[in-house]
Design a protein around this motif. Structure first.
Motif, PDB file in Angstrom:
ATOM      1  N   PHE A  15      12.918  -0.503 -16.140  1.00 53.28           N
ATOM      2  CA  PHE A  15      13.749   0.044 -15.075  1.00 53.28           C
ATOM      3  C   PHE A  15      13.085  -0.299 -13.758  1.00 53.28           C
ATOM      4  CE2 PHE A  15      16.244   3.310 -12.890  1.00 53.28           C
ATOM      5  CZ  PHE A  15      17.423   3.250 -13.609  1.00 53.28           C
ATOM      6  N   ILE A  16      13.793  -0.973 -12.854  1.00 53.34           N
ATOM      7  CA  ILE A  16      13.251  -1.373 -11.565  1.00 53.34           C
ATOM      8  C   ILE A  16      14.090  -0.737 -10.470  1.00 53.34           C
ATOM      9  CG2 ILE A  16      12.690  -3.295 -10.027  1.00 53.34           C
ATOM     10  CD1 ILE A  16      12.554  -5.069 -12.542  1.00 53.34           C
ATOM     11  N   LEU A  17      13.446  -0.018  -9.537  1.00 53.81           N
ATOM     12  CA  LEU A  17      14.167   0.596  -8.438  1.00 53.81           C
ATOM     13  C   LEU A  17      13.454   0.369  -7.125  1.00 53.81           C
ATOM     14  CD1 LEU A  17      13.351   4.209  -9.394  1.00 53.81           C
ATOM     15  CD2 LEU A  17      15.278   3.175 -10.373  1.00 53.81           C
ATOM     16  N   ASP A  18      14.189   0.564  -6.054  1.00 49.52           N
ATOM     17  CA  ASP A  18      13.632   0.493  -4.705  1.00 49.52           C
ATOM     18  C   ASP A  18      13.388   1.928  -4.245  1.00 49.52           C
ATOM     19  OD1 ASP A  18      13.794   0.508  -1.668  1.00 49.52           O
ATOM     20  OD2 ASP A  18      13.727  -1.636  -2.098  1.00 49.52           O
ATOM     21  N   TYR A  19      12.193   2.211  -3.747  1.00 52.18           N
ATOM     22  CA  TYR A  19      11.831   3.574  -3.328  1.00 52.18           C
ATOM     23  C   TYR A  19      12.831   4.129  -2.323  1.00 52.18           C
ATOM     24  CZ  TYR A  19       9.115   7.477  -1.533  1.00 52.18           C
ATOM     25  OH  TYR A  19       8.704   8.726  -1.141  1.00 52.18           O
ATOM     26  N   CYS A  53       9.888   3.539 -21.947  1.00 50.98           N
ATOM     27  CA  CYS A  53      10.222   2.455 -21.030  1.00 50.98           C
ATOM     28  C   CYS A  53       9.088   2.196 -20.031  1.00 50.98           C
ATOM     29  CB  CYS A  53      11.507   2.782 -20.275  1.00 50.98           C
ATOM     30  SG  CYS A  53      11.345   4.180 -19.145  1.00 50.98           S
ATOM     31  N   TYR A  54       9.248   1.109 -19.309  1.00 50.12           N
ATOM     32  CA  TYR A  54       8.382   0.782 -18.187  1.00 50.12           C
ATOM     33  C   TYR A  54       9.204   0.944 -16.913  1.00 50.12           C
ATOM     34  CZ  TYR A  54       5.410  -1.367 -21.689  1.00 50.12           C
ATOM     35  OH  TYR A  54       4.618  -1.586 -22.781  1.00 50.12           O
ATOM     36  N   VAL A  55       8.599   1.492 -15.864  1.00 49.66           N
ATOM     37  CA  VAL A  55       9.296   1.699 -14.604  1.00 49.66           C
ATOM     38  C   VAL A  55       8.525   0.983 -13.501  1.00 49.66           C
ATOM     39  CG1 VAL A  55      10.107   3.401 -12.932  1.00 49.66           C
ATOM     40  CG2 VAL A  55      10.126   3.946 -15.371  1.00 49.66           C
ATOM     41  N   ILE A  56       9.252   0.247 -12.681  1.00 49.90           N
ATOM     42  CA  ILE A  56       8.683  -0.427 -11.521  1.00 49.90           C
ATOM     43  C   ILE A  56       9.425   0.091 -10.300  1.00 49.90           C
ATOM     44  CG2 ILE A  56       8.286  -2.636 -10.379  1.00 49.90           C
ATOM     45  CD1 ILE A  56       8.498  -3.909 -13.242  1.00 49.90           C
ATOM     46  N   ILE A  57       8.688   0.675  -9.359  1.00 46.79           N
ATOM     47  CA  ILE A  57       9.291   1.173  -8.121  1.00 46.79           C
ATOM     48  C   ILE A  57       8.752   0.317  -6.988  1.00 46.79           C
ATOM     49  CG2 ILE A  57       9.677   3.144  -6.615  1.00 46.79           C
ATOM     50  CD1 ILE A  57       8.955   4.955  -8.998  1.00 46.79           C
ATOM     51  N   THR A 102       3.849  -0.806  -1.249  1.00 51.03           N
ATOM     52  CA  THR A 102       3.272  -1.259  -2.496  1.00 51.03           C
ATOM     53  C   THR A 102       4.320  -1.164  -3.603  1.00 51.03           C
ATOM     54  OG1 THR A 102       1.354  -1.046  -3.974  1.00 51.03           O
ATOM     55  CG2 THR A 102       2.372   1.005  -3.214  1.00 51.03           C
ATOM     56  N   THR A 103       3.976  -1.657  -4.760  1.00 47.69           N
ATOM     57  CA  THR A 103       4.823  -1.542  -5.943  1.00 47.69           C
ATOM     58  C   THR A 103       4.117  -0.627  -6.928  1.00 47.69           C
ATOM     59  OG1 THR A 103       5.703  -3.752  -5.589  1.00 47.69           O
ATOM     60  CG2 THR A 103       5.977  -2.823  -7.783  1.00 47.69           C
ATOM     61  N   TYR A 104       4.822   0.362  -7.431  1.00 48.97           N
ATOM     62  CA  TYR A 104       4.260   1.349  -8.344  1.00 48.97           C
ATOM     63  C   TYR A 104       4.749   1.052  -9.757  1.00 48.97           C
ATOM     64  CZ  TYR A 104       2.915   5.900 -10.184  1.00 48.97           C
ATOM     65  OH  TYR A 104       2.345   6.907 -10.914  1.00 48.97           O
TER      66      TYR A 104
END
Length: 76
Positions: free
Chosen positions: A68-72, A25-29, A16-18
């Motif tokens: 901020f966008i990262l891959d788990y 900020c906004y964070v998308i994992i 899933t995407t968290y």
């Protein structure tokens, strides 16, 4: 395992995407491991994953500016 939400669906491993909104900020994992109900789509994170997300958010909040966008897999 049966879904705790709909009580009929079967929980299957998935990704899933968290999304999180922090103070600055906004964070998308992306690619977060989860269990997803085949019936209703409800997603559940296990304790280990939830704790790792908390650790990631603590470190990101110190360095992120707006989004901020990262891959788990690479952040965990």
């Amino acid at each position: 395992m049966k879904c705790m939400s709909c009580k009929t669906g079967e929980m299957k491993p998935g990704k899933t995407t968290y999304f999180a909104q922090l103070n600055n900020c906004y964070v998308i994992i992306e690619n977060v491991p989860c269990l997803r109900c085949e019936q209703c789509g409800e997603e559940f994170l296990n304790t280990v994953v939830a704790e790792k997300i908390d650790d990631i958010l603590d470190s990101v909040e110190k360095i992120a500016s707006k989004i901020f966008i990262l891959d788990y897999a690479t952040a965990a």
